[in-house]
Design a protein around this motif. Structure first.
Motif, PDB file in Angstrom:
ATOM      1  N   GLN A   1       0.965  -1.142  -0.070  1.00  0.00           N
ATOM      2  CA  GLN A   1      -0.002  -0.181   0.147  1.00  0.00           C
ATOM      3  C   GLN A   1       0.724   1.069   0.040  1.00  0.00           C
ATOM      4  O   GLN A   1       1.832   1.289   0.649  1.00  0.00           O
ATOM      5  CB  GLN A   1      -0.627   0.022   1.434  1.00  0.00           C
ATOM      6  N   GLU A   2       0.564   2.193  -0.811  1.00  0.00           N
ATOM      7  CA  GLU A   2       1.142   3.382  -0.925  1.00  0.00           C
ATOM      8  C   GLU A   2       0.597   4.579  -0.497  1.00  0.00           C
ATOM      9  O   GLU A   2       1.015   5.887  -0.652  1.00  0.00           O
ATOM     10  CB  GLU A   2       1.695   3.593  -2.340  1.00  0.00           C
ATOM     11  N   GLY A   3      -0.746   4.606  -0.080  1.00  0.00           N
ATOM     12  CA  GLY A   3      -1.360   5.639   0.263  1.00  0.00           C
ATOM     13  C   GLY A   3      -2.318   6.270  -1.005  1.00  0.00           C
ATOM     14  O   GLY A   3      -1.865   5.431  -2.062  1.00  0.00           O
ATOM     15  N   ASN A   4      -3.185   7.252  -0.910  1.00  0.00           N
ATOM     16  CA  ASN A   4      -3.916   7.661  -2.125  1.00  0.00           C
ATOM     17  C   ASN A   4      -4.773   6.458  -2.599  1.00  0.00           C
ATOM     18  O   ASN A   4      -5.060   6.519  -3.868  1.00  0.00           O
ATOM     19  CB  ASN A   4      -2.972   8.160  -3.209  1.00  0.00           C
ATOM     20  N   GLY A   5      -4.848   5.274  -2.017  1.00  0.00           N
ATOM     21  CA  GLY A   5      -5.493   4.210  -2.756  1.00  0.00           C
ATOM     22  C   GLY A   5      -4.753   3.450  -3.741  1.00  0.00           C
ATOM     23  O   GLY A   5      -5.107   2.585  -4.472  1.00  0.00           O
ATOM     24  N   TYR A   6      -3.547   3.764  -3.719  1.00  0.00           N
ATOM     25  CA  TYR A   6      -2.429   2.808  -4.596  1.00  0.00           C
ATOM     26  C   TYR A   6      -1.914   1.855  -4.215  1.00  0.00           C
ATOM     27  O   TYR A   6      -1.600   1.724  -2.962  1.00  0.00           O
ATOM     28  CB  TYR A   6      -1.485   4.040  -5.260  1.00  0.00           C
ATOM     29  N   PHE A   7      -1.676   0.927  -4.923  1.00  0.00           N
ATOM     30  CA  PHE A   7      -0.963  -0.344  -4.402  1.00  0.00           C
ATOM     31  C   PHE A   7       0.361  -0.437  -5.583  1.00  0.00           C
ATOM     32  O   PHE A   7       0.284  -0.082  -6.765  1.00  0.00           O
ATOM     33  CB  PHE A   7      -1.773  -1.758  -4.759  1.00  0.00           C
ATOM     34  N   ASN A   8       1.457  -0.744  -4.864  1.00  0.00           N
ATOM     35  CA  ASN A   8       2.486  -0.915  -5.477  1.00  0.00           C
ATOM     36  C   ASN A   8       3.189  -2.224  -5.757  1.00  0.00           C
ATOM     37  O   ASN A   8       2.841  -3.012  -5.057  1.00  0.00           O
ATOM     38  CB  ASN A   8       3.738  -0.316  -4.631  1.00  0.00           C
ATOM     39  N   PRO A   9       3.148  -2.749  -7.283  1.00  0.00           N
ATOM     40  CA  PRO A   9       3.329  -4.243  -7.408  1.00  0.00           C
ATOM     41  C   PRO A   9       4.413  -4.832  -6.555  1.00  0.00           C
ATOM     42  O   PRO A   9       4.262  -6.017  -6.354  1.00  0.00           O
ATOM     43  CB  PRO A   9       3.352  -4.391  -8.988  1.00  0.00           C
ATOM     44  N   ASP A  10       5.577  -3.916  -6.575  1.00  0.00           N
ATOM     45  CA  ASP A  10       6.795  -4.412  -5.828  1.00  0.00           C
ATOM     46  C   ASP A  10       6.985  -5.510  -6.266  1.00  0.00           C
ATOM     47  O   ASP A  10       7.597  -6.607  -5.419  1.00  0.00           O
ATOM     48  CB  ASP A  10       6.283  -4.637  -4.036  1.00  0.00           C
ATOM     49  N   GLY A  11       7.091  -5.804  -7.471  1.00  0.00           N
ATOM     50  CA  GLY A  11       7.951  -7.008  -8.161  1.00  0.00           C
ATOM     51  C   GLY A  11       6.822  -7.968  -8.683  1.00  0.00           C
ATOM     52  O   GLY A  11       7.166  -8.855  -9.377  1.00  0.00           O
ATOM     53  N   ALA A  12       5.574  -7.882  -8.008  1.00  0.00           N
ATOM     54  CA  ALA A  12       4.474  -9.070  -8.396  1.00  0.00           C
ATOM     55  C   ALA A  12       4.181  -8.607  -9.860  1.00  0.00           C
ATOM     56  O   ALA A  12       4.310  -7.465 -10.400  1.00  0.00           O
ATOM     57  CB  ALA A  12       3.607  -8.784  -7.584  1.00  0.00           C
ATOM     58  N   GLU A  13       3.770  -9.808 -10.587  1.00  0.00           N
ATOM     59  CA  GLU A  13       3.532  -9.701 -12.137  1.00  0.00           C
ATOM     60  C   GLU A  13       2.050  -9.468 -12.075  1.00  0.00           C
ATOM     61  O   GLU A  13       1.086 -10.282 -11.654  1.00  0.00           O
ATOM     62  CB  GLU A  13       3.814 -10.951 -12.564  1.00  0.00           C
ATOM     63  N   ALA A  14       1.605  -8.723 -12.798  1.00  0.00           N
ATOM     64  CA  ALA A  14       0.333  -7.997 -13.101  1.00  0.00           C
ATOM     65  C   ALA A  14      -0.484  -8.869 -14.377  1.00  0.00           C
ATOM     66  O   ALA A  14       0.386  -8.995 -15.213  1.00  0.00           O
ATOM     67  CB  ALA A  14      -0.015  -6.623 -13.261  1.00  0.00           C
ATOM     68  N   GLU A  15      -1.438  -9.433 -14.441  1.00  0.00           N
ATOM     69  CA  GLU A  15      -1.860  -9.987 -15.594  1.00  0.00           C
ATOM     70  C   GLU A  15      -3.252  -9.421 -16.099  1.00  0.00           C
ATOM     71  O   GLU A  15      -4.048  -9.106 -15.129  1.00  0.00           O
ATOM     72  CB  GLU A  15      -2.019 -11.571 -15.424  1.00  0.00           C
ATOM     73  N   PRO A  16      -3.586  -9.343 -17.159  1.00  0.00           N
ATOM     74  CA  PRO A  16      -4.890  -8.800 -17.619  1.00  0.00           C
ATOM     75  C   PRO A  16      -6.218  -9.835 -17.103  1.00  0.00           C
ATOM     76  O   PRO A  16      -5.863 -10.951 -17.080  1.00  0.00           O
ATOM     77  CB  PRO A  16      -4.893  -8.923 -19.160  1.00  0.00           C
ATOM     78  N   VAL A  17      -7.131  -9.150 -16.776  1.00  0.00           N
ATOM     79  CA  VAL A  17      -8.188  -9.924 -16.169  1.00  0.00           C
ATOM     80  C   VAL A  17      -9.606  -9.884 -17.000  1.00  0.00           C
ATOM     81  O   VAL A  17      -9.706  -8.735 -17.649  1.00  0.00           O
ATOM     82  CB  VAL A  17      -8.564  -9.453 -14.561  1.00  0.00           C
ATOM     83  N   GLU A  18     -10.220 -10.919 -17.233  1.00  0.00           N
ATOM     84  CA  GLU A  18     -11.598 -11.038 -17.981  1.00  0.00           C
ATOM     85  C   GLU A  18     -12.739 -11.149 -17.063  1.00  0.00           C
ATOM     86  O   GLU A  18     -12.534 -11.729 -16.083  1.00  0.00           O
ATOM     87  CB  GLU A  18     -11.301 -12.070 -19.076  1.00  0.00           C
ATOM     88  N   GLY A  19     -13.623 -10.928 -17.433  1.00  0.00           N
ATOM     89  CA  GLY A  19     -14.867 -11.175 -16.801  1.00  0.00           C
ATOM     90  C   GLY A  19     -15.466 -10.429 -15.449  1.00  0.00           C
ATOM     91  O   GLY A  19     -16.306 -10.832 -14.691  1.00  0.00           O
ATOM     92  N   ILE A  20     -14.608  -9.072 -15.414  1.00  0.00           N
ATOM     93  CA  ILE A  20     -15.147  -8.524 -14.078  1.00  0.00           C
ATOM     94  C   ILE A  20     -15.983  -7.302 -14.822  1.00  0.00           C
ATOM     95  O   ILE A  20     -15.911  -7.009 -16.035  1.00  0.00           O
ATOM     96  CB  ILE A  20     -14.012  -7.900 -13.436  1.00  0.00           C
ATOM     97  N   LYS A  21     -16.724  -6.669 -13.801  1.00  0.00           N
ATOM     98  CA  LYS A  21     -17.772  -5.828 -14.390  1.00  0.00           C
ATOM     99  C   LYS A  21     -17.218  -4.274 -14.061  1.00  0.00           C
ATOM    100  O   LYS A  21     -17.158  -4.212 -13.067  1.00  0.00           O
ATOM    101  CB  LYS A  21     -19.180  -6.030 -14.002  1.00  0.00           C
ATOM    102  N   ILE A  22     -17.467  -3.459 -14.843  1.00  0.00           N
ATOM    103  CA  ILE A  22     -17.358  -1.890 -14.382  1.00  0.00           C
ATOM    104  C   ILE A  22     -18.654  -1.390 -14.245  1.00  0.00           C
ATOM    105  O   ILE A  22     -19.470  -1.438 -15.151  1.00  0.00           O
ATOM    106  CB  ILE A  22     -16.493  -1.319 -15.615  1.00  0.00           C
ATOM    107  N   LEU A  23     -18.885  -0.659 -13.231  1.00  0.00           N
ATOM    108  CA  LEU A  23     -20.220  -0.119 -12.918  1.00  0.00           C
ATOM    109  C   LEU A  23     -20.040   1.463 -13.179  1.00  0.00           C
ATOM    110  O   LEU A  23     -19.204   2.150 -12.293  1.00  0.00           O
ATOM    111  CB  LEU A  23     -20.682  -0.337 -11.575  1.00  0.00           C
ATOM    112  N   GLN A  24     -20.466   2.015 -13.916  1.00  0.00           N
ATOM    113  CA  GLN A  24     -20.256   3.589 -14.234  1.00  0.00           C
ATOM    114  C   GLN A  24     -21.310   4.214 -13.252  1.00  0.00           C
ATOM    115  O   GLN A  24     -22.647   3.607 -13.065  1.00  0.00           O
ATOM    116  CB  GLN A  24     -20.665   3.714 -15.661  1.00  0.00           C
ATOM    117  N   GLY A  25     -20.948   5.227 -12.781  1.00  0.00           N
ATOM    118  CA  GLY A  25     -21.614   6.052 -12.038  1.00  0.00           C
ATOM    119  C   GLY A  25     -21.811   5.606 -10.355  1.00  0.00           C
ATOM    120  O   GLY A  25     -22.870   6.061  -9.798  1.00  0.00           O
TER     121      GLY A  25
END
Lengths: 261, 240
Positions: free
Chosen positions: B168-192
């Motif tokens: 955790q870095e504050g401002n709601g940010y997360f630092n991957p700190d070496g961890a590998e990020a991978e694209p994610v499918e099948g999650i939903k974005i709710l606008q508004g």
């Protein structure tokens, strides 16, 4: 103890939250008012034990370290610029914007300001002015002998003159839109000024792409939702209480330590 | 001889840290997309020569509760909530950071930014600029966002195999700190809508009471040990 400072940031945040909510409720019937919301973010973290540090000479590592957060901060208080309701007033000079855009107003200082409150009046020399008597830009003068004034949805101001069959166009009201309207600088009196954050205005005719349309004899009411505000107020009050409880507990723990013989 | 005192102190130190963490959770009760944190304690055995083992308390690490906070409507087009496991990618001065806080803004040039002014990234890792002529921002459930006209792009949504490793870095940010990020499918974005904090007030209040009581009983232990030592000092000389 860190907990004392942490809880005090929590109490300060909730205090500000209540300030914002109370301003929303106070402006529930202000023409063209846009409700605001306080947005909070977590503050810094202190590393007490770093993740990934080796935990033995056999090469094992700490899977997740210890990071202790030191509280909360206000990230921004921003305006939510969704459309307010339209209220019929029957007054010829009441104009509501349906969609995006701001009326342009000339301040006495010569600067330009922007407003969504279209409750306009006539000046002694027939100019369209705001409630404070500031000229609406571009300046529109209505002849003294005009029988009626019509403003169509694209901002054309037409007057009916005695003895004339056709309506006569006396001006065109235009609107300003911004990339980031939340970044406009509020001046009070329903007025806003351009800022670095808002970007420069782009001016156009109501109804063209990206601009809202005008409704004559209507006013835009505030978009404050009373139920939503009261619910937020309850949450804020409870959160405030819980943070004060943290301070009491931390204080008790320190007093326990003080009783050590 | 003083082992009992040291054991008591190790407990008190761990409890103080637990209290700090609880205070931070409660302070962030209304922070957008905040994830509550709990400490993990372990027994720390010290090998005594006499054969008796003594166990201290050690705060070993911490655990992020990654459950989704309550999603509430705000009615603002650029408030986005992620329903499911995933993060928005944000370009900061220090590199790419990940956040679930979907309270975005447009800057003066029309770029989508966070509250700290850092740029939101799309699938290709590029910043996203909106067209002023078309201010109606539409974000579809799969993260597709219209740029005005016929153009559109898709938000970069990432997940991590083990998101406990994120820092955790504050401002709601997360630092991957070496961890590998991978694209994610099948999650939903709710606008508004925005995701609220997932801090459970009742749990935190109860744990606070528990911390307070444990702290007091550790204190009692220290007091008892102190009394015992006092007694020894007083009585030993009169033994002969």
């Amino acid at each position: 103890m860190r907990a004392l400072g942490t809880a005090s940031t929590g109490m300060l945040a909730q205090q500000l939250n209540v300030d914002v909510i109370s301003n929303n409720i106070a402006n529930m019937t202000t023409t063209g008012f846009k409700r605001q919301r306080a947005e909070f973010q977590d503050l810094l973290y202190q590393d007490m034990r770093r993740a990934g540090a080796s935990s033995s000479d056999a090469g094992t590592i700490v899977p997740s370290g210890i990071q202790i957060g030191v509280g909360v901060k206000t990230a921004s208080v921003y305006r939510i610029t969704d459309q307010g309701g339209l209220e019929a007033t029957g007054n010829d000079f009441d104009l509501a914007i349906q969609g995006d855009g701001y009326f342009r107003v000339l301040l006495p200082s010569g600067e330009e300001a922007y407003t969504r409150a279209g409750s306009f009046q006539m000046s002694p020399n027939g100019e369209l002015v705001t409630q404070d008597g500031f000229t609406v830009l571009p300046a529109i003068t209505v002849p003294q002998d005009a029988l009626s004034v019509t403003v169509n949805s694209s901002g054309e101001v037409q007057v009916a003159l005695d003895g004339q069959v056709n309506l006569q166009t006396v001006g065109q009201i235009d609107l300003a839109i911004f990339f980031n309207e939340a970044g406009l600088q509020p001046q009070g009196d329903n007025l806003f000024k351009e800022s670095t954050a808002s970007g420069a205005p782009s001016i156009g005719v109501p109804g063209s792409t990206g601009f809202g349309t005008l409704r004559q004899r209507y006013l835009e009411t505030s978009n404050v939702n009373a139920v939503g505000e009261i619910t937020s107020l309850i949450t804020a009050q409870r959160a405030y209480e819980m943070n004060s409880k943290v301070i009491t507990t931390a204080d008790e723990m320190m007093s326990t330590t003080n009783q050590l013989k | 001889m003083e082992n009992a005192i040291y054991i008591g102190l190790s407990q008190q130190m761990a409890l103080r840290r637990h209290m700090d963490i609880t205070a931070n959770n409660l302070a962030n009760m209304t922070t957008t997309a905040f994830k509550s944190v709990a400490p993990v304690f372990q027994e720390f055995l010290s090998d005594e020569k006499q054969g008796t083992e003594i166990s201290f308390v050690q705060d070993y690490g911490m655990y992020h509760d990654k459950s989704v906070g309550q999603i509430t409507g705000t009615g603002r087009p650029l408030d986005l909530a992620i329903s499911g496991d995933g993060f928005f990618s944000v370009q900061t001065d220090a590199g790419v950071r990940y956040t679930r806080n979907g309270n975005f803004k447009l800057d003066a040039e029309g770029f989508i930014t966070t509250n700290s002014g850092d740029f939101l990234l799309d699938e290709t890792g590029a910043t996203i600029q909106m067209d002023l002529a078309n201010p109606d921002i539409e974000v579809a459930a799969d993260g597709t966002i219209n740029l005005g006209g016929q153009q559109s792009t898709k938000l970069e949504l990432m997940k991590f195999e083990n998101d406990q490793l994120l820092k955790q870095e504050g401002n709601g940010y997360f630092n991957p700190d070496g961890a590998e990020a991978e694209p994610v499918e099948g999650i939903k974005i709710l606008q508004g809508s925005l995701e609220g904090s997932n801090v459970n007030a009742i749990l935190e209040m109860t744990s606070m009471i528990e911390i307070m009581r444990s702290y007091t009983s550790a204190q009692k232990l220290l007091d008892a040990e102190h009394d015992m030592q006092m007694k020894t000092i007083e009585e030993l000389p009169s033994m002969n």
